[in-house]
Design an enzyme around this catalytic site. Structure first.
Site, PDB file in Angstrom:
ATOM      1  N   HIS A  65       0.840  -1.216   0.000  1.00 12.92           N
ATOM      2  CA  HIS A  65       0.000   0.000   0.000  1.00 12.92           C
ATOM      3  C   HIS A  65       0.864   1.251   0.000  1.00 12.92           C
ATOM      4  CE1 HIS A  65       0.064   1.373   4.304  1.00 12.92           C
ATOM      5  NE2 HIS A  65       0.181   0.100   4.617  1.00 12.92           N
ATOM      6  N   ASP A 178       5.888   3.215   6.364  1.00 17.60           N
ATOM      7  CA  ASP A 178       4.647   2.447   6.440  1.00 17.60           C
ATOM      8  C   ASP A 178       3.617   3.137   5.559  1.00 17.60           C
ATOM      9  OD1 ASP A 178       2.448   0.943   7.104  1.00 17.60           O
ATOM     10  OD2 ASP A 178       2.318   1.642   9.170  1.00 17.60           O
ATOM     11  N   GLU A 210      -5.092   1.689   2.737  1.00 15.86           N
ATOM     12  CA  GLU A 210      -4.934   0.620   3.734  1.00 15.86           C
ATOM     13  C   GLU A 210      -5.006   1.158   5.155  1.00 15.86           C
ATOM     14  OE1 GLU A 210      -2.761  -2.156   6.473  1.00 15.86           O
ATOM     15  OE2 GLU A 210      -2.417  -0.026   6.034  1.00 15.86           O
ATOM     16  N   GLU A 211      -4.466   2.346   5.383  1.00 17.33           N
ATOM     17  CA  GLU A 211      -4.400   2.871   6.740  1.00 17.33           C
ATOM     18  C   GLU A 211      -5.775   3.169   7.337  1.00 17.33           C
ATOM     19  OE1 GLU A 211      -1.943   2.801   8.579  1.00 17.33           O
ATOM     20  OE2 GLU A 211      -0.168   2.718   7.299  1.00 17.33           O
ATOM     21  N   ASP A 236       4.374  -5.490   3.659  1.00 15.06           N
ATOM     22  CA  ASP A 236       4.081  -4.405   4.601  1.00 15.06           C
ATOM     23  C   ASP A 236       5.215  -4.333   5.614  1.00 15.06           C
ATOM     24  OD1 ASP A 236       2.673  -2.428   6.162  1.00 15.06           O
ATOM     25  OD2 ASP A 236       0.778  -3.283   5.465  1.00 15.06           O
ATOM     26  N   HIS A 323       4.448   4.630  12.651  1.00 16.63           N
ATOM     27  CA  HIS A 323       3.460   5.707  12.737  1.00 16.63           C
ATOM     28  C   HIS A 323       4.022   6.925  13.456  1.00 16.63           C
ATOM     29  CE1 HIS A 323      -0.564   3.559  11.656  1.00 16.63           C
ATOM     30  NE2 HIS A 323       0.432   3.205  10.860  1.00 16.63           N
TER      31      HIS A 323
END
Length: 357
Positions: A65, A178, A210-211, A236, A323
């Site tokens: 993603h 990410d 995706e998030e 991922d 994150h």
């Protein structure tokens, strides 16, 4: 890593592209794919696809993603301050003192996250966790009209204003690893396969949203259906546990530089897993196994139940400080993940039986 690939990775990571607004990095990804793929396209969901051997069988999908977590302008007050909501999962403490980049209609607009200075807080206020609703974005405007004149409006998204840095020992730090990194890896795997083609059709996909939508599928599920994928490998990040305070008995022993991490359990087809292990060992690629007893928290969860069912695997790259604006990965792990995907694809033929027996 080859200089051209590293340059592409840096440009990809620096391009702002929060969930739902992935256009900028997606354009870069497709432009790079045009250099070696047989077919490159985009779909209505913003997903980008690059295919080798369009008429080959079986149909393989490599998915990473391309979106990242971000913020969205939810209100602009009379004094020109932009209030915001979060896109994706944030530790809101990260926002304090950060610079941001907002995706305006015609240009990127810089801003800074505002909060009252510590000197102006009472003791009990200093001890409270900062919440997004108590913060704001200051773009230097003096009124709502000035904000609008900058090309900003309600619903515009943005990201934290950090850029890629190279660290010692082949490690890089960026806000969007990410999982912009996953979109990079699947395209690098396709680049390797273009030099030594497999029997099947292989499509690398930079998936969207995706998030915010991995549980319902985001762009990954719709693309798997469109491609009628028979096999899929999702790439991922996973949490590295090689820094202070991590409980390895709970989260596993995952190290930067330790190679790709192969998930076992939920969403993962056991035949796919064993082929990945076989490929890694044959190619001398170090790897780590990781347990996924419930769900993986990745696009794999939505792909493996798409259309008639997809034989799915999950290959992850260790990531520290997920994150945050300072995520860290090892470039060697990215290279090895791409090599593993390419080796896997070359082992899959029309005779490969993915039914667990």
């Amino acid at each position: 890593m080859q200089p051209d690939s590293l340059s592409f990775l840096k440009r990809l990571l620096d391009a702002p592209g929060p969930s739902g607004s992935e256009t900028r990095p997606a354009r870069l990804w497709r432009a790079e794919a045009e250099r070696f793929a047989d077919r490159v396209s985009a779909d209505v969901g913003g997903n980008s696809l690059a295919t080798l051997n369009p008429d080959g069988r079986p149909r393989l999908m490599f998915a990473g993603h391309i979106d990242e977590i971000g913020v969205m302008v939810s209100y602009i007050d009379d004094d020109g301050f932009c209030h915001f909501e979060t896109i994706g999962g944030w530790d809101t403490q990260v926002f304090v003192g950060q610079r941001v980049v907002l995706l305006g209609r015609d240009a990127l607009v810089p801003g800074v996250v505002g909060k009252r200075a510590i000197h102006l807080m009472e003791k009990e206020e200093r001890e409270k966790v900062s919440r997004a609703e108590d913060l704001w974005i200051d773009v230097g405007a003096r009124s709502r009209d000035e904000v609008l004149a900058l090309g900003l409006r309600i619903g515009d998204s943005g990201v934290l204003g950090s850029t890629v840095q190279e660290f010692a020992n082949g490690r890089i730090v960026s806000r969007s690893l990410d999982n912009r990194m996953g979109a990079f890896v699947v395209l690098e795997a396709l680049r390797l396969l273009a030099q030594d083609r497999p029997e099947g059709m292989v499509t690398a996909v930079a998936t969207t949203q995706e998030e915010i939508a991995w549980q319902t599928g985001g762009g990954a599920r719709t693309t798997a259906v469109t491609l009628e994928a028979e096999v899929a490998i999702v790439v991922d990040v996973t949490h590295a546990t090689d820094y202070p305070g991590m409980q390895k008995h709970r989260h596993g022993d995952v190290k930067l530089g330790g190679g790709p991490v192969l998930s076992r359990g939920s969403a993962v087809n056991p035949v796919v897993l064993e082929l990945l292990v076989e490929a890694a060992e044959a190619e001398g690629i170090p790897y780590t196994l990781q347990a996924a007893p419930k769900h993986t928290g990745t696009d794999a969860d939505s792909i493996y139940t798409a259309h008639r069912g997809v034989a799915t695997g999950l290959v992850s790259v260790p990531n520290r400080y997920m994150h945050s604006p300072s995520e860290m990965v090892d470039l060697g792990d990215l290279e090895r993940a791409a090599q593993l995907l390419a080796a896997f694809a070359r082992r899959v033929t029309t005779k490969t039986d993915f039914v667990p027996r």
